[in-house]
Design a protein around this motif. Sequence first.
Motif, mmCIF file in Angstrom:
data_model
loop_
_atom_site.group_PDB
_atom_site.id
_atom_site.type_symbol
_atom_site.label_atom_id
_atom_site.label_comp_id
_atom_site.label_asym_id
_atom_site.label_seq_id
_atom_site.Cartn_x
_atom_site.Cartn_y
_atom_site.Cartn_z
ATOM 1 N N LEU A 41 32.337 45.349 40.737
ATOM 2 C CA LEU A 41 31.287 45.706 39.777
ATOM 3 C C LEU A 41 31.528 45.072 38.409
ATOM 4 O O LEU A 41 30.599 44.558 37.788
ATOM 5 N N GLY A 42 32.766 45.099 37.962
ATOM 6 C CA GLY A 42 33.079 44.543 36.648
ATOM 7 C C GLY A 42 32.901 43.036 36.591
ATOM 8 O O GLY A 42 32.300 42.503 35.648
ATOM 9 N N THR A 43 33.399 42.343 37.601
ATOM 10 C CA THR A 43 33.253 40.886 37.624
ATOM 11 C C THR A 43 31.787 40.515 37.779
ATOM 12 O O THR A 43 31.298 39.607 37.103
ATOM 13 N N GLY A 44 31.081 41.219 38.647
ATOM 14 C CA GLY A 44 29.662 40.941 38.832
ATOM 15 C C GLY A 44 28.875 41.131 37.555
ATOM 16 O O GLY A 44 28.034 40.296 37.189
ATOM 17 N N THR A 45 29.151 42.204 36.840
ATOM 18 C CA THR A 45 28.468 42.465 35.578
ATOM 19 C C THR A 45 28.824 41.401 34.545
ATOM 20 O O THR A 45 27.945 40.879 33.844
ATOM 21 N N GLY A 46 30.109 41.080 34.446
ATOM 22 C CA GLY A 46 30.551 40.072 33.475
ATOM 23 C C GLY A 46 29.962 38.702 33.755
ATOM 24 O O GLY A 46 29.472 38.020 32.844
ATOM 25 N N ILE A 47 29.997 38.309 35.006
ATOM 26 C CA ILE A 47 29.439 37.012 35.392
ATOM 27 C C ILE A 47 27.952 36.951 35.063
ATOM 28 O O ILE A 47 27.472 35.967 34.482
ATOM 29 N N ALA A 48 27.229 37.999 35.420
ATOM 30 C CA ALA A 48 25.790 38.021 35.144
ATOM 31 C C ALA A 48 25.527 37.937 33.641
ATOM 32 O O ALA A 48 24.667 37.171 33.190
ATOM 33 N N PHE A 49 26.276 38.700 32.870
ATOM 34 C CA PHE A 49 26.076 38.699 31.422
ATOM 35 C C PHE A 49 26.362 37.327 30.815
ATOM 36 O O PHE A 49 25.541 36.790 30.062
ATOM 37 N N PHE A 50 27.507 36.757 31.138
ATOM 38 C CA PHE A 50 27.880 35.485 30.520
ATOM 39 C C PHE A 50 26.976 34.332 30.966
ATOM 40 O O PHE A 50 26.622 33.472 30.161
#
Length: 155
Positions: free
Chosen positions: A19-28
């Motif tokens: 969840l964290g990597t997915g959210t971070g990747i999407a945001f960046f």
Amino acid sequence: MTLYFLVKYLHLLGAIVILGTGTGIAFFMLMAHRTNDVAFIARTASVVVVADAIFTLSAVILQPITGGLLMLLSATSITERWLLASLVLYAIAGLFWIPVVFMQIEMRDLARTAAEQRCALPARYVVLFRRWFAFGLPGFGATMLILWLMIAKPL
């Protein structure tokens, strides 16, 4: 600490990483895309591809292993409805995530080429970005539902 709680910790850690990597990747990726700065987009996409390969892939591999061990250690049946629903959602998330990986790689390559040639991003990049974003919604949504099912076990 028992083996069960150690495996449960690793399972929860895997869910957090996904969840964290997915959210971070999407945001960046979204923030880089909004700049229209081709070189910045190329650098960001490069980091995104690496992060997905290191963090998301390792967690995606870890989840079924630790989940299976938790089933064995807790004598949970695979016929539990919350577990079956989680497994179906995991497959759905995977069906959306796998193409996204290839989209990210192609977007990275297109952005790198455009940056090297000092030109605008090609139309193919824009098409891929929109598709990447669209695929991310059900993939991420499925993952969020899995986390809720793991915690609440409502079915």
